[in-house]
Design a protein around this motif. Structure first.
Motif, short mmCIF file in Angstrom:
data_model
loop_
_atom_site.label_atom_id
_atom_site.label_comp_id
_atom_site.label_asym_id
_atom_site.label_seq_id
_atom_site.Cartn_x
_atom_site.Cartn_y
_atom_site.Cartn_z
N HIS A 70 -28.46 42.78 23.59
CA HIS A 70 -28.00 44.14 23.29
C HIS A 70 -28.39 45.12 24.40
CE1 HIS A 70 -31.65 46.29 21.88
NE2 HIS A 70 -30.89 47.28 21.45
N ILE A 71 -29.48 44.84 25.09
CA ILE A 71 -29.87 45.66 26.25
C ILE A 71 -28.86 45.50 27.39
CG2 ILE A 71 -31.59 45.84 28.12
CD1 ILE A 71 -33.70 45.04 25.90
N LEU A 72 -28.49 44.25 27.68
CA LEU A 72 -27.53 43.99 28.76
C LEU A 72 -26.14 44.54 28.43
CD1 LEU A 72 -28.58 40.34 29.71
CD2 LEU A 72 -29.12 42.45 30.94
N LEU A 73 -25.74 44.43 27.15
CA LEU A 73 -24.45 44.98 26.74
C LEU A 73 -24.41 46.50 26.89
CD1 LEU A 73 -23.67 42.82 23.56
CD2 LEU A 73 -22.35 42.88 25.67
N LEU A 74 -25.48 47.17 26.49
CA LEU A 74 -25.54 48.62 26.64
C LEU A 74 -25.57 49.02 28.12
CD1 LEU A 74 -28.13 49.41 23.81
CD2 LEU A 74 -25.75 50.19 23.87
N ASP A 75 -26.30 48.27 28.92
CA ASP A 75 -26.37 48.55 30.35
C ASP A 75 -24.97 48.45 30.99
OD1 ASP A 75 -28.53 48.70 32.70
OD2 ASP A 75 -26.92 47.36 33.36
N THR A 76 -24.24 47.43 30.59
CA THR A 76 -22.87 47.26 31.11
C THR A 76 -21.94 48.35 30.58
OG1 THR A 76 -23.23 44.87 31.15
CG2 THR A 76 -20.95 45.63 31.30
N ALA A 77 -22.10 48.69 29.29
CA ALA A 77 -21.24 49.70 28.67
C ALA A 77 -21.41 51.07 29.33
CB ALA A 77 -21.55 49.79 27.18
N ALA A 78 -22.61 51.39 29.78
CA ALA A 78 -22.86 52.68 30.43
C ALA A 78 -21.98 52.85 31.67
CB ALA A 78 -24.33 52.82 30.80
N TRP A 79 -21.84 51.76 32.44
CA TRP A 79 -20.99 51.82 33.64
C TRP A 79 -19.51 51.80 33.27
CZ3 TRP A 79 -17.46 48.32 35.86
CH2 TRP A 79 -17.05 48.67 37.13
N LEU A 80 -19.15 50.98 32.27
CA LEU A 80 -17.75 50.87 31.87
C LEU A 80 -17.19 52.18 31.34
CD1 LEU A 80 -17.70 47.35 30.16
CD2 LEU A 80 -16.65 47.98 32.34
N ILE A 81 -18.03 52.98 30.67
CA ILE A 81 -17.59 54.28 30.16
C ILE A 81 -17.10 55.16 31.31
CG2 ILE A 81 -18.41 56.45 29.13
CD1 ILE A 81 -20.22 54.70 27.32
N LEU A 82 -17.88 55.19 32.39
CA LEU A 82 -17.48 55.99 33.55
C LEU A 82 -16.27 55.37 34.26
CD1 LEU A 82 -20.96 56.85 35.15
CD2 LEU A 82 -19.49 58.37 33.81
N TYR A 84 -13.77 53.51 32.95
CA TYR A 84 -12.51 53.61 32.21
C TYR A 84 -12.14 55.04 31.84
CZ TYR A 84 -11.93 48.58 31.64
OH TYR A 84 -11.72 47.23 31.88
N PHE A 85 -13.14 55.89 31.56
CA PHE A 85 -12.83 57.24 31.07
C PHE A 85 -13.04 58.33 32.11
CE2 PHE A 85 -14.03 54.72 27.31
CZ PHE A 85 -12.87 54.86 26.57
N THR A 114 -15.20 60.56 35.21
CA THR A 114 -16.53 61.17 35.38
C THR A 114 -16.57 62.62 34.91
OG1 THR A 114 -15.95 61.75 37.66
CG2 THR A 114 -17.10 59.65 37.31
N SER A 115 -15.67 62.99 34.00
CA SER A 115 -15.72 64.34 33.42
C SER A 115 -16.93 64.45 32.49
CB SER A 115 -14.43 64.64 32.66
OG SER A 115 -14.21 63.68 31.64
N LEU A 116 -17.14 65.61 31.93
CA LEU A 116 -18.38 65.89 31.20
C LEU A 116 -18.65 64.92 30.05
CD1 LEU A 116 -20.86 67.68 30.83
CD2 LEU A 116 -19.47 69.17 29.36
N MET A 117 -17.67 64.69 29.17
CA MET A 117 -17.90 63.86 27.99
C MET A 117 -18.24 62.41 28.33
SD MET A 117 -18.05 65.75 25.43
CE MET A 117 -18.03 64.52 24.12
N PRO A 118 -17.46 61.75 29.20
CA PRO A 118 -17.86 60.38 29.59
C PRO A 118 -19.20 60.34 30.32
CG PRO A 118 -15.57 60.81 30.20
CD PRO A 118 -16.15 62.12 29.77
N PHE A 119 -19.48 61.37 31.13
CA PHE A 119 -20.73 61.46 31.87
C PHE A 119 -21.91 61.49 30.89
CE2 PHE A 119 -24.07 63.66 34.26
CZ PHE A 119 -23.99 63.07 35.51
N VAL A 120 -21.81 62.34 29.86
CA VAL A 120 -22.88 62.46 28.86
C VAL A 120 -22.98 61.18 28.04
CG1 VAL A 120 -23.63 63.69 26.79
CG2 VAL A 120 -22.74 64.97 28.75
#
Length: 360
Positions: A71-83, A85-86, A88-94
């Protein structure tokens, strides 16, 4: 002694290092326990320790720790994927910041398990995965952490022996007795009458981005932890490569320091709630159980509290049995409570928010 037994998993191996240091045996008429230690409590605790070993509570469930790492590795990957795919505007950045902070804090709880040799029965596997989690995923030295944290466990809340309270008296004045000593000496480094206010904007948000950053590299370099330094550099290379491909330099630096401040705040509130409100003074040379109980308190159990604190809500059990896998703390807690009640030792357990309030 109890500290030796508590810290070591493979006692046969470490005992070999002690044999050349043996200078003799105690004479038959010499007491084996110092007068400052409670002999009956020592014997009862050793009996409890034997019971814990027979119950198999020192044996890790490796599926539990595998799922934690996953779950640590999945969250670590998800943090980058959010930026990615969505944008670097404010909401994806936060959103990315929040997800990466959760991953980092959960990694810090897992490295704590590995540093205490509680994930594998084979010590070298703990050390190897500790380097991966602490150095590569977090960017700090595993040996640096072990050096400081072992001292903390040996003498928690003992002034000049526990590095976790080295902030007294330069930033904060800790403990009722030590505070009175400063008053008598008329020494004042900070406006202590306001420390409950400046605590919020100093220690929680700034411990990781400032002091820990400097200190982990300083210790690793001066003590020549070259392997740790190499592992640590892989974190920074990975971070600045994958996030640098999405963010401009200013945004990248801001992203890094904001998530470090959020991570630091979470870590400090959780780590301090178990110790800072307790007795802080010079070493009284008490027995193992008394030393740990006067310096630690628990927070009530719940699924959220267990996850949020990395099971450090069971701080009493963790300090008494530092190599015990965290998923077994709740099983030994009733036995510890019973022993405390028998010897009239206070066993403090409080709600999470009350524990935070007690810091202030």
């Amino acid at each position: 002694q109890d500290a030796f037994v508590a810290f070591h998993v493979d006692k046969a191996l470490v005992s070999k290092y002690l044999k050349p240091l043996q200078i003799g045996e105690l004479a038959p008429d010499q007491p084996s326990i110092e007068p400052t230690k409670n002999k009956t409590l020592v014997e009862d605790f050793r009996e409890l320790r034997a019971t814990v070993e027979k119950m198999g509570l020192l044996e890790p469930n490796q599926l539990f720790f595998f799922l934690l790492l996953a779950h640590i590795l999945l969250l670590d990957t998800a943090a980058w994927l959010i930026l990615f795919y969505f944008g670097t505007s404010l909401m994806p950045f936060v959103g990315s910041l929040v997800v990466l902070t959760i991953s980092q804090v959960q990694a810090s709880w897992l490295q704590h398990d590995l540093g205490h040799l509680s994930v594998f029965r084979v010590t070298k596997w703990n050390h190897l995965l500790h380097k991966f989690v602490m150095c590569h995923l977090i960017g700090a030295s595993a040996k640096w952490w072990t050096l400081l944290h072992s001292q903390h466990h040996a003498k928690p809340n003992c002034f000049r022996k526990d590095p976790d309270i080295d902030m007294h008296p330069f930033l904060f004045t800790l403990g009722k007795k030590l505070s009175v000593e400063l008053g008598i000496k008329k020494k004042k480094y900070m406006p202590y009458n306001h420390q409950h206010k400046y605590f919020f904007i100093t220690l929680p948000p700034l411990l990781f981005p400032t002091y820990f950053h400097y200190h982990t590299f300083y210790i690793a370099y001066t003590k020549r932890y070259w392997v740790d330094l190499a592992w640590m550099m892989t974190f920074y290379i990975r971070f600045f490569f994958i996030y640098g491909s999405l963010l401009e330099m200013k945004s990248l630096v801001a992203y890094y320091f904001i998530f470090r401040m959020m991570e630091s705040s979470w870590f400090v509130w959780v780590s301090q709630m178990n110790h800072i409100p307790m007795d802080i003074y010079y070493d009284k040379n008490l027995d193992w159980m008394s030393t740990q109980l006067q310096a630690t308190c628990n927070v009530e159990q719940s699924l959220f509290n267990d996850w949020f604190t990395g099971h450090l809500n069971f701080q009493i059990e963790h300090h008494l049995f530092p190599t015990m896998p965290r998923h077994n703390y709740w099983k030994v807690a009733p036995l510890v409570k019973s022993l405390c009640a028998k010897h009239g030792i206070e066993y403090q357990c409080k709600p999470l928010l009350a524990a935070f309030a007690d810091i202030v």
